[in-house]
Design an enzyme around this catalytic site. Structure first.
Site, mmCIF file in Angstrom:
data_model
loop_
_atom_site.group_PDB
_atom_site.id
_atom_site.type_symbol
_atom_site.label_atom_id
_atom_site.label_comp_id
_atom_site.label_asym_id
_atom_site.label_seq_id
_atom_site.Cartn_x
_atom_site.Cartn_y
_atom_site.Cartn_z
ATOM 1 N N ASP A 284 5.714 -4.916 0.522
ATOM 2 C CA ASP A 284 6.771 -5.662 0.321
ATOM 3 C C ASP A 284 7.811 -4.958 1.023
ATOM 4 O O ASP A 284 8.851 -4.482 0.284
ATOM 5 C CB ASP A 284 7.345 -6.509 -1.372
ATOM 6 N N HIS A 285 7.938 -5.717 2.408
ATOM 7 C CA HIS A 285 9.920 -4.656 2.993
ATOM 8 C C HIS A 285 10.532 -4.321 2.520
ATOM 9 O O HIS A 285 11.526 -3.548 2.638
ATOM 10 C CB HIS A 285 9.034 -4.409 4.869
ATOM 11 N N HIS B 241 9.695 -11.924 -2.050
ATOM 12 C CA HIS B 241 10.663 -11.033 -1.693
ATOM 13 C C HIS B 241 12.254 -11.417 -2.425
ATOM 14 O O HIS B 241 12.956 -9.921 -3.516
ATOM 15 C CB HIS B 241 11.785 -10.668 -0.376
#
Ligand SMILES: NC(=O)c1ccc[n+]([C@@H]2O[C@H](COP(=O)([O-])OP(=O)(O)OC[C@H]3O[C@@H](n4cnc5c(N)ncnc54)[C@H](OP(=O)(O)O)[C@@H]3O)[C@@H](O)[C@H]2O)c1
Length: 528
Positions: free
Chosen positions: A205-206, A268
């Site tokens: 999950d960047h 996010h």
């Protein structure tokens, strides 16, 4: 919290990054990128690996095998990646660094639908072990469409590639979306586990790789003054906003399947909720941190499908104006159905059932085609219980009510203009006791002269180092899906009224119903 003070702070080593990765170089390894001809590889992955090379953080012999369906030679692949680094790289391409980096690049054609497609890959892996000393250490990056994740893991398992002998390692990084509801996420976890053990799986999950998100952990757990206030007693509510100014653009087909809840909230935003809300971990070990995040996610009160409409707001943008330019409605975007009801906006109220947060809601919102791009977390403190101040006089006669004094607000800006702002009340200069709010600002850009690495750089390096702290664990993903799936079920049972869709103009902050939703609680969304 002035910049001058922070200049001193900037000289101190950051304990989190020092402890987790700085100064550590991974063991030599090969990263196999499945989907190497795709957008993500070109825009993010290879430029991130190159930036690590330029910073001297890659091990000797480091190699990448690009695997895609398209037939091309290793030379063509190198040339394509060079162009990607020039176009998308954070650091400018230097020929000497590039030549060493490019030496480790190989390309193999691979079609998942072809039964013996991994033959060439086996040979190339063996060759790299022999010639570049990669010693059987491999990371498989799943950058293919999600429909192929389970089949690829299974194939790697049956080919013996997921299992390492002796002291070498085998890991996989899997991209989002991780499933499309709780059942599919569970099923995918089950299928990945047939070939890979949980400690080999890195779900990316960047957002977790962003410096500002990591700084949230430091802000909360390396500063003694905020933690005593970080609870229901002092915090009125929390607002988390992920605003995008872009529309669906070229991703209409994906967005029609996904929508804002799956695309942004499930991953996010739920990660941000977990980090803002979690208890202090006793150390920064991967399992300790992730245990605390999971505990928080488990405490999130489920929204029953029957309550989905009263606890959430859906929206879809119509045409409008952004930065002086006319932009089309969602339904006019490429690959979007002209009568689509897909949500491009979500707002919701989240209650957390534990001692720290009971009665202090978290309001979440995300949307496309907002007036600007911004991600921030706003912590709204409670008002002073009593105001001793009068109107424009210092006498106790005619005291101002406490609610005429704005409450303190702490804003953590994740992107852009990364930084932290604390809003306090101050006396305006002069003879009268006039109160105004002022901001104390910490700006990343001016406090630290060093440029932040891209999120993918941090995460790729952590995976090579075997540190999964900033990756989502199986139970984290499932808890986030449990919460979101109930809402999706409620929405499916009650589709939006076609006459009320679209319900917000591109270039606005979402539908009127979202402001009304907040007003019902006597609150309002922050203007960003
Ligand atoms: N792009 C982003 O910014 C972004 C952001 C977040 C997550 N992701 C995720 O990252 C993954 C890749 O996204 P992308 O945007 O790079 O997709 P993309 O541009 O469509 O590329 C897909 C890649 O997968 C390969 N591929 C497709 N089917 C295959 C098969 N049957 N066998 C072998 N290879 C196959 C394609 O090879 P050929 O082109 O050679 O056919 C191509 O290299 C997806 O899971 C996506 O959800 C992407």
């Amino acid at each position: 919290m002035t910049d001058t003070l922070l200049d001193d702070v900037a000289l101190q080593p950051n304990p989190l990054s020092e402890g987790l990765s700085q100064g550590r170089v991974p063991l030599p390894c090969v990263v196999v990128i499945f989907g190497a001809t795709g957008d993500l590889t070109q825009r993010k992955l290879v430029p991130a690996f190159y930036a690590l090379a330029a910073d001297g953080l890659l091990p000797p012999g480091f190699s990448i095998i690009g695997a895609g369906r398209t037939e091309q030679s290793t030379e063509d692949f190198r040339e394509g990646m060079r162009k990607s680094v020039e176009r998308f790289g954070r650091v400018p391409l230097r020929t000497d660094v590039w030549n060493v980096f490019a030496d480790g690049l190989r390309y193999c054609t691979y079609d998942l639908d072809h039964p013996d497609g991994l033959h060439a890959l086996h040979e190339t892996l063996d060759e790299l072990d022999r010639e570049r000393g990669t010693a059987g250490n491999r990371i498989f990056y799943f950058s293919i469409p999600p429909s192929g994740f389970a089949a690829l893991a299974e194939r790697l398992g049956t080919e013996g590639l997921s299992h390492a002998d002796g002291s070498s390692f085998r890991r996989m990084i899997v991209e989002k979306p991780f499933g499309h509801n709780l059942d599919s996420a569970r099923a995918l976890n089950g299928k990945l586990h047939v070939a890979f053990k949980e400690d080999q799986i890195y779900r990316i999950d960047h957002y977790l790789g962003k410096e500002t998100v990591q700084n949230l952990l430091v802000f909360r757990f390396a500063n003694g003054i905020f933690e005593p206030l970080w609870n229901r007693q002092y915090i009125d509510h929390v607002q988390i906003t992920v605003a995008e100014n872009l529309g669906a653009e070229g991703r209409g087909a994906y967005y029609e399947e996904s929508g804002a809840l799956r695309d942004i909230i499930q991953n996010h935003v739920m990660q941000l909720v977990a980090i803002v809300g979690m208890e202090a971990p006793s150390n920064f070990g991967a399992e300790t941190v992730r245990d605390e995040k999971v505990k928080l996610l488990r405490a999130v009160r489920p929204i029953h499908p029957d309550d989905a409409l009263s606890h959430t707001v859906r929206g879809q943008y119509g045409e409008g104006w952004i930065d002086g330019e006319r932009v089309p409605a969602y339904r006019q975007e490429h690959s979007v159905a002209p009568d689509s009801l897909r949500e491009t906006f979500v707002a919701m109220k989240v209650d957390i059932d534990n001692w720290r947060w009971a009665g202090t809601p978290f309001y979440l919102r995300t949307g496309k085609r907002f007036p600007k791009r911004a991600t921030e977390i706003a912590i709204q403190f409670r008002r002073v219980p009593h105001s001793p101040f009068g109107g424009n006089t210092a006498t106790p006669v005619g005291l101002l009510p406490a609610d005429s004094i704005d409450p303190n607000l702490l804003v953590l800006r994740i992107q852009p203009d990364e930084g932290i702002t604390l809003r306090i009340s101050a006396k305006t200069p002069g003879q009268s006791m006039t109160i105004r709010t002022v901001n104390m600002d910490f700006l990343y850009g001016s406090a630290f002269l060093k440029e932040s690495p891209e999120a993918y750089e941090r995460l790729l390096l952590d995976c090579m180092l075997g540190d999964p702290t900033l990756f989502a664990r199986e139970d984290e993903v499932e808890e986030a899906w449990r919460f979101c799936t109930a809402i999706l079920d409620g929405w499916r049972a009650h589709p939006p009224d076609p006459n009320d869709c679209p319900n917000y103009e591109a270039g606005s902050w979402g539908p009127q119903s979202s402001s009304d939703f907040m007003a019902r609680d006597g609150r309002q969304w922050r203007r960003l």
